[in-house]
Structure formats: structure tokens, C-alpha cells
Scaffold this active site. Sequence first.
Site, PDB file in Angstrom:
ATOM      1  N   GLN A 211     -25.670 -21.524  63.972  1.00  0.00           N
ATOM      2  CA  GLN A 211     -26.822 -21.910  63.030  1.00  0.00           C
ATOM      3  C   GLN A 211     -26.636 -23.285  62.032  1.00  0.00           C
ATOM      4  O   GLN A 211     -27.501 -23.707  62.229  1.00  0.00           O
ATOM      5  CB  GLN A 211     -27.615 -21.293  62.206  1.00  0.00           C
ATOM      6  N   ASP A 252     -29.213 -11.530  53.818  1.00  0.00           N
ATOM      7  CA  ASP A 252     -30.135 -10.790  54.298  1.00  0.00           C
ATOM      8  C   ASP A 252     -30.467 -10.048  53.765  1.00  0.00           C
ATOM      9  O   ASP A 252     -31.746  -9.126  54.069  1.00  0.00           O
ATOM     10  CB  ASP A 252     -29.427 -11.051  55.739  1.00  0.00           C
ATOM     11  N   ASN A 262     -24.336 -11.206  54.338  1.00  0.00           N
ATOM     12  CA  ASN A 262     -24.746 -11.943  55.347  1.00  0.00           C
ATOM     13  C   ASN A 262     -23.746 -12.924  56.444  1.00  0.00           C
ATOM     14  O   ASN A 262     -23.162 -12.434  57.003  1.00  0.00           O
ATOM     15  CB  ASN A 262     -24.201 -13.969  53.436  1.00  0.00           C
TER      16      ASN A 262
END
Lengths: 369, 369
Positions: A211, A252, A262
Amino acid sequence: MVNQQNYPNRTIWHIEGDEPVVQIIDQRWLPHELRIANLKTVDEVSIAISEMWVRGAPLIGATAAWGMYLAAFNLKNYHPSEFDSTINKAAEKLNRARPTAVNLQWAINNQLSNMKRFSSVNEKIEAAKNKAAVITEESVTRCKSIGVNGVTLLKELSQNKNGAPVNILTHCNAGWLACVEWGTATAPIYLAHKYKIPVHVWVDETRPRNQGARLTAWELGQANIPHTIIADNVGGHLMQHGMVDICIVGTDRTTRKGDVANKIGTYLKALAAKDNDIPFYVALPSSTIDWEMENGLEEIPIEIRNEEEVRKIKGKSGNSIEEILIVPEKSKAINYAFDITPHHLITGFITERGICKASEESLKKLFDK
Amino acid sequence: MVNQQNYPNRTIWHIEGDEPVVQIIDQRWLPHELRIANLKTVDEVSIAISEMWVRGAPLIGATAAWGMYLAAFNLKNYHPSEFDSTINKAAEKLNRARPTAVNLQWAINNQLSNMKRFSSVNEKIEAAKNKAAVITEESVTRCKSIGVNGVTLLKELSQNKNGAPVNILTHCNAGWLACVEWGTATAPIYLAHKYKIPVHVWVDETRPRNQGARLTAWELGQANIPHTIIADNVGGHLMQHGMVDICIVGTDRTTRKGDVANKIGTYLKALAAKDNDIPFYVALPSSTIDWEMENGLEEIPIEIRNEEEVRKIKGKSGNSIEEILIVPEKSKAINYAFDITPHHLITGFITERGICKASEESLKKLFDK
């Protein structure tokens, strides 16, 4: 939703009509192709979340909110009592799409409890649409506030650099592609760039789904922000040699004690930052705080995704997108998606209300709990 | 050189004849294809080292030793005085093929000083051939001794596991593909497997060149040793959850104080091991010790390789090997190949002479310096 360069700077939007459609950027094809997908049912929303057409805690929340609206809309001919039981089942199913981000659960529960306030099905549907829009717009506002609060850190660091760029290391994508607009970790960077504070971003590739290399690099490139992609292995070396001024990542799920779930690998960067006295900040909208949870390592569920995401990788070959095998055919892999960074490794949180320490006391004070 | 399954378990060998040939496994094609390459000149050896057809400190040393023999052989019609100046130039060029592994320099200097002891060109060539064979065989013996010494650690750990496998995490490839036979970090693992001590290996993918996922996984698979490939981001999470009993890695250069230059990312795993009280061992033949150097961070040159190794990746698509782009076309990358793990993060060294602490005192004692 599309800026002058014909690129969107928003990840999700709703098109009204006889059959409402939620449009999203299908992030699986970036950076090679910009594809927009249409979502018309809550099942399609579930797939979009679980297969990571959309990802990132705030965006998962916003998408789930729209998913609940689509679920409600598609029950428009139901009796109110059937409506309630059917939408509860839809909510349960949607809730299983990803286990780690708290925003999913938060957005779904928010929609359910709001709809309960209304008795007619039409009112429930209208309420769900309005709530989805509010959740989406709140995400934008929160992210912008994170930018306003966080940019002060970059401004300060810049003062000792004699015009040289502030070097920021980030992991995964906590950019506008992970949110609705602005991003969390990137919001201070975008604002700094706007204010002409020189910045340079070290972009962790972020295996296995890359990502960072795919999404964060693409975002920063669109905004003309100087950046360099590095393998996830490199951050420690850079920190040992004074080449990182600050780390900023997303989260998160955040426990009330300040532990952070995370993207896998965040913990390793936090250890390196600690070892080299480099400030390590987590940017977070308060929607990622799980006030029910205390100890991240013991309590936060860590998603294990398909091993094929490790064994294979997609990219561009000529004009087509190819998937290739990068391991021996018979070797197995395991794909933990998140790790926990304990609060004592975190310098501070950049939130929509301001900057605070990664502690229960500071979080409660900032959010009046 | 080839075992019963028709797979080699040796990385380099020499074929005598009118025109001597050094054969190597061209590791760029593993795990998808096993290709053997012929090297006939020192320039071909330089390319094979710089472009990583062969890699790993001990193998770089052995290959360089054979390269010096090929250089010498190809000067067979030179006058002794021309021979010396020409071979010195060849040595200088070969020495630039990779900057970090000390074995390259060590093998080249060893060959040069040995050849100086002889006056005729024929004797020099014969001496170079014999020395290359000795360096190669010494590497095998050293690695096997590392195995014998290191397996005691695995045996001890196994005693508390009630038959469950000892979980070993390794980074990059410090296996027989990095050496001539046995490997360094893998030697204790191969011996443990032979002795029926249950082991399971967490194989770090090791971006950007994926020597773990491509080479270590392939080696372990050939030997039927249970292993699981993980993204480089995952090791910290596993250590936080008690899923790693010991880390064993290799080294490309070791200072006399015990700092270690190994594949980029090793430092991050050492930090995680320290944070979770997990033993972190470095397996090393004494040829990787640079007695001239003290402080790894300040003194060891860190190779920066081509950014395209980060931006692109090769793998198998159907029956062919494809290279794909995995980042935005315009984004830059940087490719540091090694990092330094300071001695205080290292539990101990597994050497051919025994196990010792990562300190100047212990190293000097073990190696009679």
C-alpha cells in the site's frame, strides 16, 4: 470529486437516483490504473471491504455506513419488523468483512442505533442516507483538523533544517485513499506542502500488499510532493544515519491506554525510532479509538489474510497487469495483516482535537471521557 | 556436486581442461529455474558477483578466488613482470564488484600474496588454482563446524518444547547458496533436521531481492525442512506472541568489536528480538571478521544498489519468467543493501571455533588474536 488534473481527491461518493449507487476508487488497480467501481448492494460493499477494493480504517467506516444505507434501501418494500431483523443480519455479515479496524463496527452500530429511532421504513432509509453522509463528511473534517494540528510539528522541525526538507517516514497508506479526503498521517504533510514547508517522504513499500509503494507514492506523486520508496527493511538504517526527522503513521484501532494496531511492520519502525531518539507519531481520528479495550497485544484481533497475497504479486508488464509467483511453488506463507505498537514506543497522537501523549490519561482528557 | 534428487548441493565447482571453466548456480533464476552458468574470465566473474548471479559473503569469497585463478590462467603467455601488473589491475577491478562483504577483498589479497611467492608464471597459475580450491574447501569445513557448534543451541531449546518444533527466524539467505555447502545460519538447522530435532523456520522474504522467499525457502524445501515464508514486516509480531524461539542470521562483515553488516532489515529484527528477550545469533565463518574495523556504523561501507531492484520484481507467470513494475512509473526508490546491527543487540556468534559473545574480548580469545 475530480480535481483539475482529472484525478479524484476523494475515495467515495454517492449518486442519488431511483437506484442509489455508491462509487469508490477500486484501489486494487492503483497505481497502474484508476478504476471507479459501482456498489449497489450491501453484499457488494462487503466484498469491496474484505477484498480491499477500499481499505484504511476511516474509509472502511465510511464505506460501511454507505453499505448500511444500501442495505436499508434494498429493504424498502419490507414491513418494519422484517426490516429490523433482516438489516441486523446484514449488519452482522458486513461486520465480518474485516476484523481489526474498529471503524467498521463503529459505523455499523451507529447506523443501526440511529435507524431504531424511526418507525417507518422510509424514515429509516432516509436516516441511513443522512447518517452515511454525515459520517463521510465528519471524516473529512477530522482529517483536515489532524492536518492543522500535525503541521505544527513539521513547522517546528523545519526551523532547524536551514531550508533542507523535513524527512518524514510513513508506513502503509494513511493517506486520503485510506480516508475520504486529506488522509490521517498525510494530512500534516499535505498542509506543510501547501504552506511551502519543504518536506520529503520516505515511503515504506509495505509488503505484502504494497500500500505504500502503490498508494502512498501515487498520492504524493499526484500532489507533487517529493518522496522516495524504500523496502520495509530500510527504515532502521535511515534512522541510524539521521535521515529521518519524524515518523508519522496511521492506526486501525487504538486502545484507551494508547496501544495501536496498525499495518504489520509498524512495531518494527517504532522500535527503531525509539532506539534512535526519533519522534514517532500516530495520526488518528477519534473514531479509531476503542474505549472498551485496554491492552492491544491481548485484546485486539489480528486479521490473518490469504497466503496468496504473500506468494504472488501484481504489477505492470507492458500495457497489461500481470500477477506473478515470487516463491517456490510448494512453500507456504502466512499473512498477518497488523501488529501492535505498545504505547510506550509512541511519542504522541495527532488527533482532530490536538496532539496528546499515548496514554489513557491524556486521551481521556482530550476527549472529555 | 549433484545429489540423488538431481539437485546440486554445492554452489560452485571447477572443471579442469585446456580451458578451465568455473561453474556456478546462477541464482537470479531460482526458485523457478535451476540454471548453471560457465565462467571463463575474471570479467565474467566480476559480472557474476556484481549482478548477484552469486551472492553471500562466503560464496563471494570463493568465487573471487576462482576469478583470480581465471585471471592468472588467461595471462599464461605473459612475461612475469607484465603478469604482476596486469593481475593487480584485474584484482582492483574485481574488488569493486561489491563493497560490503569483506570476503571479496580477503580472497583477492590472499591470492595475490600467495602468487607473489612464486617466480614463474606457470607456478603462479598453479598456486592460484590450488589456493582457490583450498579457500573453497575451507569454506565447506568452516560451515560444517558452524553447524556442529550451533546445533547445540537448537538441541537445548528443543528440550523445553515437548516435541513441538523449535521456531527459528532467519533473514535473507545465509544458506548453502550463500556459501559453498551447508550455509552459515542454516548449517545448525540442517544438522538439527538430520539429528531429528524438530525445527520450523520462519523465512523473511527479504525485500527487495527476496533472497529469503526465493533462495532460503527453496533450499529448505529441497531438504524437506518445514518452513513458512513471511513478509519482512511480520517478525516483530511473531516475537511479541512467543512464536520465535531463536533468530539466526548471517553476516557480510563483522568488526572486531562485534558489529555486524548483514542484509538490510537485520537491525530491525535484532531490535525486536531484544525487546522480546529472544536470543539473536549471528552465524559466521571467521573469514567475515574484519579485524581492522571497530565501529560498524561509522566504518563499514554500505552498498547502494540500483533502484530498479525495488521498483520492479521478477517471478513466474505461467511457464515464463516475467518482470513487472510495482510502483508508480514516476516514483523514485533507493536501495540500501545492508544495515549495521550493533554488537549490544547480538546474543552471540556461532563460529567454526565455537560460540562466543559479540565482543572484542570474546572474539580475540576465540581466534587467538
